[in-house]
Design an enzyme around this catalytic site. Structure first.
Site, PDB file in Angstrom:
ATOM      1  N   ASP A 118      -2.375  -1.524  -3.890  1.00  0.00           N
ATOM      2  CA  ASP A 118      -2.866  -0.337  -4.609  1.00  0.00           C
ATOM      3  C   ASP A 118      -1.826   0.112  -5.633  1.00  0.00           C
ATOM      4  OD1 ASP A 118      -0.924   0.824  -3.013  1.00  0.00           O
ATOM      5  OD2 ASP A 118      -2.331   2.026  -1.825  1.00  0.00           O
ATOM      6  N   PHE A 122       0.852  -1.208   0.000  1.00  0.00           N
ATOM      7  CA  PHE A 122       0.000   0.000   0.000  1.00  0.00           C
ATOM      8  C   PHE A 122       0.878   1.244   0.000  1.00  0.00           C
ATOM      9  CE2 PHE A 122      -3.127  -3.013   1.475  1.00  0.00           C
ATOM     10  CZ  PHE A 122      -4.316  -2.541   0.935  1.00  0.00           C
ATOM     11  N   HIS A 123       0.631   2.145  -0.915  1.00  0.00           N
ATOM     12  CA  HIS A 123       1.359   3.421  -0.845  1.00  0.00           C
ATOM     13  C   HIS A 123       0.600   4.597  -1.464  1.00  0.00           C
ATOM     14  CE1 HIS A 123       2.433   2.259  -4.981  1.00  0.00           C
ATOM     15  NE2 HIS A 123       2.646   3.548  -5.198  1.00  0.00           N
ATOM     16  N   ARG A 124      -0.612   4.364  -2.001  1.00  0.00           N
ATOM     17  CA  ARG A 124      -1.346   5.496  -2.599  1.00  0.00           C
ATOM     18  C   ARG A 124      -1.739   6.490  -1.514  1.00  0.00           C
ATOM     19  NH1 ARG A 124       0.165   5.532  -7.261  1.00  0.00           N
ATOM     20  NH2 ARG A 124       0.212   3.438  -8.063  1.00  0.00           N
ATOM     21  N   ARG A 161       6.603   5.900   2.344  1.00  0.00           N
ATOM     22  CA  ARG A 161       5.493   6.833   2.626  1.00  0.00           C
ATOM     23  C   ARG A 161       4.563   6.235   3.686  1.00  0.00           C
ATOM     24  NH1 ARG A 161       2.007  10.735   0.290  1.00  0.00           N
ATOM     25  NH2 ARG A 161       3.251  11.014  -1.572  1.00  0.00           N
TER      26      ARG A 161
END
Ligand code: UD1
Ligand code: UDP
Length: 365
Positions: free
Chosen positions: A285, A208-210, A243
């Protein structure tokens, strides 16, 4: 004949994976093309950059801009300023950019403003969602590029709809898949499953990084609950993007993850692909991972409201789940109970995209 000079640009993790086969293909035309590489520095942690240069056998960049912190405008602007200096000195015949990150758009803009031709690899993808920074980068880059290389049919249609002349558009396949094909044996040799005590088909891989999933506390808390619940069924392997790690720490959520959520630093390509290959399902994502799972025939659940890669849904093993995590949890349950999506490999995702692109460029430049 005078050699033509091409500067290829990389900045972030997915860029390295896309540009590696292009560098290799350019090198085979060494008598006609002088191939140079510029790394903007947008991603510069060893786990997000250096490891890919080693594993993918990429040349050391000829230019390193070292720009990796700031707002979108700061990063874009500083890359433009520094890249312009290189362009003025080097006077390349062409700048090649890939994907949809800030480095892509910044370098394309700097080049066209100096009258230098730009090739965009992975052109034409559209999510239709202008709240995504990547969508803006795609629209801008495609609007100003001279040669547009497309990975899937939707990309051709999008560019045609936007009025891009046919003569600029080339359907050449997917360079990200070139890397997967090229490194198949090395991926097979990874011992990552043994190192982590995992069995093939008996774990779930997630990334996940969006910003839409990881930048606000509520979404992130909901993600933590989802991961903890999913890990009751099977171990969840979670290599954390910087992030996401930063935000989990900032919102004080890191300690809430249960031990069967296996937290890892971002992985190198070979280990990550080995984990993908044997995962029961990948929940993500990411853009690129939707394509890799489709190529491998691995189940993929995409935690987004839209995708710019519809072919992975239409013919591949990807399912678009939206960002409501209880819905995603139900989809995971379906896959665990045997309801798998069958897929096929999209047209021209065959390991030869970079060579097709470079042959066209050699003729054009
Ligand atoms: C960027 C791309 C995104 C792509 C992703 C791939 C843009 C707008 N976004 O998102 O499209 O999917 O890369 O992974 O270009 N950080 C580090 N070290 C690193 C890299 C990032 O600490 O090596 C941290 C920094 O705090 C940085 C933050 O992550 O401020 C965000 O990095 P940035 O490159 O702006 O965006 P990504 O979320 O990585
Ligand atoms: N990847 C990797 N290690 C990881 C996570 C991803 O090597 O820990 C690879 C993955 O196989 C794919 C690329 O990174 O090739 C995708 O990058 P990312 O998800 O960061 O960016 P996106 O594709 O969403 O722009």
């Amino acid at each position: 004949m005078k050699k033509r000079k091409i500067i290829s640009v990389v900045g972030t993790r997915p860029n390295f994976i896309k540009v590696a086969p292009i560098c290799r293909a350019l090198a085979t035309f060494g008598d006609r093309i002088d191939s140079l590489l510029c790394h903007t520095g947008q991603h510069s942690d060893a786990t997000m950059s250096e490891v890919f240069f080693q594993e993918l056998g990429m040349p050391i960049p000829d230019f390193f801009l070292g720009i990796n912190n700031g707002t979108h405008a700061e990063i874009t602007g500083r890359i433009m300023i520094e890249f312009e200096k290189i362009l003025v000195t080097e006077k390349p015949d062409l700048v090649l950019v890939v994907g949809d990150v800030n480095s892509t758009m910044a370098c394309a803009l700097a080049a066209v403003k100096l009258g230098i031709k730009v090739a965009h690899v992975e052109a034409g993808l559209r999510s239709g969602d202008r709240s995504m920074p990547e969508e803006i980068n795609r629209l801008v880059t495609d609007a100003i590029a001279d040669y547009l290389f497309v990975t899937e049919k939707s990309g051709m249609e999008n560019l045609q709809k936007e009025g891009v002349p046919e003569t600029k558009i080339f359907f050449t396949g997917n360079v990200m898949i070139d890397t997967l094909v090229y490194l198949d044996q090395k991926i097979a040799a990874s011992d990552v499953l043994a190192r982590l005590g995992l069995e093939p088909g008996r774990y779930i891989l997630v990334t996940f990084h969006r910003p839409s999933n990881v930048d606000d506390g509520e979404s992130l808390a909901s993600l933590v609950r989802f991961l903890n619940n999913t890990a009751i069924e099977l171990p969840v392997v979670f290599p954390i993007h910087p992030r996401t790690r930063k935000n989990l720490k900032e919102f004080g959520l890191m300690g809430d993850l249960v031990p069967s959520v296996i937290l890892l630093e971002p992985l190198g390509y070979l280990d990550f692909q080995a984990l993908t290959r044997y995962s029961k399902v990948v929940v993500t994502d990411s853009g690129g991972i939707q394509e890799e799972t489709t190529f491998l025939g691995v189940q993929c659940l995409t935690v987004r409201e839209n995708t710019e890669r519809p072919v992975t849904i239409e013919v591949g093993t990807n399912q678009l789940c939206g960002t409501d995590l209880p819905v995603v949890a139900r989809k995971v349950g379906e896959i665990l109970s045997g309801k798998e999506k069958q897929g096929t490999i999209p047209e021209m995702w065959d390991g030869n995209a970079a060579l097709r692109i470079v042959k066209i460029l050699v003729d054009l430049t």
